[in-house]
Design a protein around this motif. Structure first.
Motif, PDB file in Angstrom:
ATOM      1  N   ALA A 201       0.848  -1.189   0.000  1.00  0.00           N
ATOM      2  CA  ALA A 201       0.000   0.000   0.000  1.00  0.00           C
ATOM      3  C   ALA A 201       0.886   1.242   0.000  1.00  0.00           C
ATOM      4  O   ALA A 201       1.980   1.245   0.557  1.00  0.00           O
ATOM      5  N   ALA A 202       0.396   2.290  -0.622  1.00  0.00           N
ATOM      6  CA  ALA A 202       1.113   3.562  -0.604  1.00  0.00           C
ATOM      7  C   ALA A 202       1.173   4.058   0.835  1.00  0.00           C
ATOM      8  O   ALA A 202       0.247   3.826   1.621  1.00  0.00           O
ATOM      9  N   PRO A 203       2.263   4.733   1.218  1.00  0.00           N
ATOM     10  CA  PRO A 203       2.401   5.199   2.606  1.00  0.00           C
ATOM     11  C   PRO A 203       1.197   6.015   3.083  1.00  0.00           C
ATOM     12  O   PRO A 203       0.728   5.831   4.204  1.00  0.00           O
ATOM     13  N   PHE A 204       0.669   6.894   2.253  1.00  0.00           N
ATOM     14  CA  PHE A 204      -0.461   7.735   2.637  1.00  0.00           C
ATOM     15  C   PHE A 204      -1.689   6.884   2.970  1.00  0.00           C
ATOM     16  O   PHE A 204      -2.330   7.071   3.997  1.00  0.00           O
ATOM     17  N   SER A 205      -1.992   5.917   2.121  1.00  0.00           N
ATOM     18  CA  SER A 205      -3.128   5.023   2.354  1.00  0.00           C
ATOM     19  C   SER A 205      -2.927   4.182   3.604  1.00  0.00           C
ATOM     20  O   SER A 205      -3.866   3.947   4.364  1.00  0.00           O
ATOM     21  N   LEU A 206      -1.706   3.735   3.819  1.00  0.00           N
ATOM     22  CA  LEU A 206      -1.395   2.928   4.992  1.00  0.00           C
ATOM     23  C   LEU A 206      -1.610   3.718   6.279  1.00  0.00           C
ATOM     24  O   LEU A 206      -2.220   3.231   7.230  1.00  0.00           O
ATOM     25  N   VAL A 207      -1.137   4.961   6.309  1.00  0.00           N
ATOM     26  CA  VAL A 207      -1.326   5.806   7.490  1.00  0.00           C
ATOM     27  C   VAL A 207      -2.807   6.040   7.731  1.00  0.00           C
ATOM     28  O   VAL A 207      -3.309   5.878   8.849  1.00  0.00           O
ATOM     29  N   LEU A 208      -3.547   6.421   6.697  1.00  0.00           N
ATOM     30  CA  LEU A 208      -4.982   6.685   6.858  1.00  0.00           C
ATOM     31  C   LEU A 208      -5.738   5.465   7.374  1.00  0.00           C
ATOM     32  O   LEU A 208      -6.644   5.596   8.199  1.00  0.00           O
ATOM     33  N   SER A 209      -5.358   4.290   6.917  1.00  0.00           N
ATOM     34  CA  SER A 209      -6.063   3.072   7.331  1.00  0.00           C
ATOM     35  C   SER A 209      -5.837   2.751   8.810  1.00  0.00           C
ATOM     36  O   SER A 209      -6.582   1.964   9.388  1.00  0.00           O
ATOM     37  N   ASN A 210      -4.829   3.360   9.424  1.00  0.00           N
ATOM     38  CA  ASN A 210      -4.527   3.108  10.829  1.00  0.00           C
ATOM     39  C   ASN A 210      -5.007   4.216  11.757  1.00  0.00           C
ATOM     40  O   ASN A 210      -4.686   4.194  12.950  1.00  0.00           O
ATOM     41  N   LEU A 211      -5.767   5.155  11.239  1.00  0.00           N
ATOM     42  CA  LEU A 211      -6.256   6.266  12.057  1.00  0.00           C
ATOM     43  C   LEU A 211      -7.764   6.175  12.240  1.00  0.00           C
ATOM     44  O   LEU A 211      -8.487   5.768  11.332  1.00  0.00           O
ATOM     45  N   GLN A 212      -8.215   6.568  13.420  1.00  0.00           N
ATOM     46  CA  GLN A 212      -9.642   6.566  13.705  1.00  0.00           C
ATOM     47  C   GLN A 212     -10.260   7.904  13.304  1.00  0.00           C
ATOM     48  O   GLN A 212      -9.690   8.958  13.538  1.00  0.00           O
ATOM     49  N   GLY A 213     -11.419   7.824  12.701  1.00  0.00           N
ATOM     50  CA  GLY A 213     -12.179   9.031  12.390  1.00  0.00           C
ATOM     51  C   GLY A 213     -11.589   9.895  11.301  1.00  0.00           C
ATOM     52  O   GLY A 213     -11.880  11.087  11.244  1.00  0.00           O
ATOM     53  N   ALA A 214     -10.765   9.315  10.417  1.00  0.00           N
ATOM     54  CA  ALA A 214     -10.170  10.118   9.338  1.00  0.00           C
ATOM     55  C   ALA A 214     -11.260  10.551   8.371  1.00  0.00           C
ATOM     56  O   ALA A 214     -12.073   9.746   7.940  1.00  0.00           O
ATOM     57  N   ARG A 215     -11.257  11.849   8.059  1.00  0.00           N
ATOM     58  CA  ARG A 215     -12.210  12.357   7.073  1.00  0.00           C
ATOM     59  C   ARG A 215     -11.515  13.405   6.220  1.00  0.00           C
ATOM     60  O   ARG A 215     -10.640  14.131   6.686  1.00  0.00           O
TER      61      ARG A 215
END
Length: 67
Positions: A4-18
């Motif tokens: 996964a791209a780093p950006f997608s990986l970070v987002l997938s590990n955060l709660q409530g990302a919008r």
């Protein structure tokens, strides 16, 4: 299997990302480094693909990443 791209990986590990804005490259999320009731973490994809993190409550980048 592709990574996964780093950006997608970070987002997938955060709660409530919008998303914020309309470009799909800027998000807010609850910071995992402190008890965040309201999203205080800005997550942006840089032009070179790096992930830019900024906790508006003052958490350091290393603390956010390790959490």
């Amino acid at each position: 299997m592709s990574e996964a791209a780093p950006f997608s990986l970070v987002l997938s590990n955060l709660q409530g990302a919008r998303p914020i804005g309309g470009n799909g490259k800027s998000f807010v999320a609850r910071c995992p480094s402190h008890e965040d009731q309201h999203p205080s973490l800005s997550v942006t994809e840089g032009k070179d693909g790096r992930v830019l993190l900024n906790c508006h409550a003052g958490c350091g980048t290393e603390d956010v990443v390790s959490a």
